[in-house]
Design a protein around this motif. Structure first.
Motif, PDB file in Angstrom:
ATOM      1  N   ASN A  27       0.817  -1.117   0.102  1.00 29.04           N
ATOM      2  CA  ASN A  27      -0.118  -0.050  -0.016  1.00 29.04           C
ATOM      3  C   ASN A  27       0.915   1.352   0.130  1.00 29.04           C
ATOM      4  O   ASN A  27       0.701   2.254  -0.513  1.00 29.04           O
ATOM      5  CB  ASN A  27      -1.070   0.014   1.210  1.00 29.04           C
ATOM      6  N   LEU A  28       1.868   1.336   0.516  1.00 30.73           N
ATOM      7  CA  LEU A  28       2.839   2.383   0.796  1.00 30.73           C
ATOM      8  C   LEU A  28       3.594   2.715  -0.638  1.00 30.73           C
ATOM      9  O   LEU A  28       3.593   3.703  -1.095  1.00 30.73           O
ATOM     10  CB  LEU A  28       3.784   2.073   1.872  1.00 30.73           C
ATOM     11  N   ARG A  29       3.879   1.516  -1.354  1.00 32.73           N
ATOM     12  CA  ARG A  29       4.542   1.661  -2.710  1.00 32.73           C
ATOM     13  C   ARG A  29       3.392   2.259  -3.611  1.00 32.73           C
ATOM     14  O   ARG A  29       3.620   3.129  -4.421  1.00 32.73           O
ATOM     15  CB  ARG A  29       5.082   0.239  -3.151  1.00 32.73           C
ATOM     16  N   ALA A  33       3.853   5.781  -5.321  1.00 31.02           N
ATOM     17  CA  ALA A  33       3.803   5.937  -6.931  1.00 31.02           C
ATOM     18  C   ALA A  33       2.486   6.852  -7.477  1.00 31.02           C
ATOM     19  O   ALA A  33       2.897   7.598  -8.378  1.00 31.02           O
ATOM     20  CB  ALA A  33       3.094   4.569  -7.674  1.00 31.02           C
ATOM     21  N   THR A  34       1.429   7.035  -6.553  1.00 32.98           N
ATOM     22  CA  THR A  34       0.354   8.106  -7.176  1.00 32.98           C
ATOM     23  C   THR A  34       0.718   9.520  -6.230  1.00 32.98           C
ATOM     24  O   THR A  34      -0.228  10.303  -6.321  1.00 32.98           O
ATOM     25  CB  THR A  34      -0.969   7.528  -6.784  1.00 32.98           C
ATOM     26  N   SER A  35       1.710   9.585  -5.616  1.00 34.86           N
ATOM     27  CA  SER A  35       2.186  10.691  -4.856  1.00 34.86           C
ATOM     28  C   SER A  35       1.320  11.314  -3.864  1.00 34.86           C
ATOM     29  O   SER A  35       0.986  12.434  -3.587  1.00 34.86           O
ATOM     30  CB  SER A  35       2.282  12.217  -5.948  1.00 34.86           C
ATOM     31  N   THR A  40       7.633   9.417   3.777  1.00 27.47           N
ATOM     32  CA  THR A  40       8.581   8.384   3.001  1.00 27.47           C
ATOM     33  C   THR A  40       9.296   7.551   3.801  1.00 27.47           C
ATOM     34  O   THR A  40       9.603   6.374   3.428  1.00 27.47           O
ATOM     35  CB  THR A  40       9.200   9.122   2.101  1.00 27.47           C
ATOM     36  N   ALA A  41       9.540   7.801   5.038  1.00 26.04           N
ATOM     37  CA  ALA A  41      10.252   7.029   6.037  1.00 26.04           C
ATOM     38  C   ALA A  41       9.473   5.613   6.314  1.00 26.04           C
ATOM     39  O   ALA A  41      10.311   5.056   6.699  1.00 26.04           O
ATOM     40  CB  ALA A  41      10.802   8.128   7.078  1.00 26.04           C
TER      41      ALA A  41
END
Length: 71
Positions: A27-29, A33-35, A40-41
């Protein structure tokens, strides 16, 4: 998640945590990808948690194999 916390979990709990962490990483990736990802950490933290869980699972696997070899 601290290494001591990982060691305290049972095998079933480790497997569940691993599944949850991998789903969270996916889900984080996707958010990255969709900004839409703000922190981000968190990606790095989840990757480290996955590595800790996998390391503990492997250590337990080796311990079982070692005791079986001794008997």
């Amino acid at each position: 998640m601290k290494p001591s916390e990982v060691r305290a979990l049972s095998d079933e709990e480790l497997q569940k945590k691993l599944e949850d962490a991998r789903a969270e990483l996916f889900n984080l990736r996707f958010q990255m990808a969709t900004s839409q990802l703000d922190n981000t950490a968190r990606v790095t933290t989840v990757k480290r948690d996955i590595a800790r869980i996998l390391t503990e699972m492997r250590a337990r696997e080796l311990a079982v194999a070692k005791t079986a070899a001794e008997n």
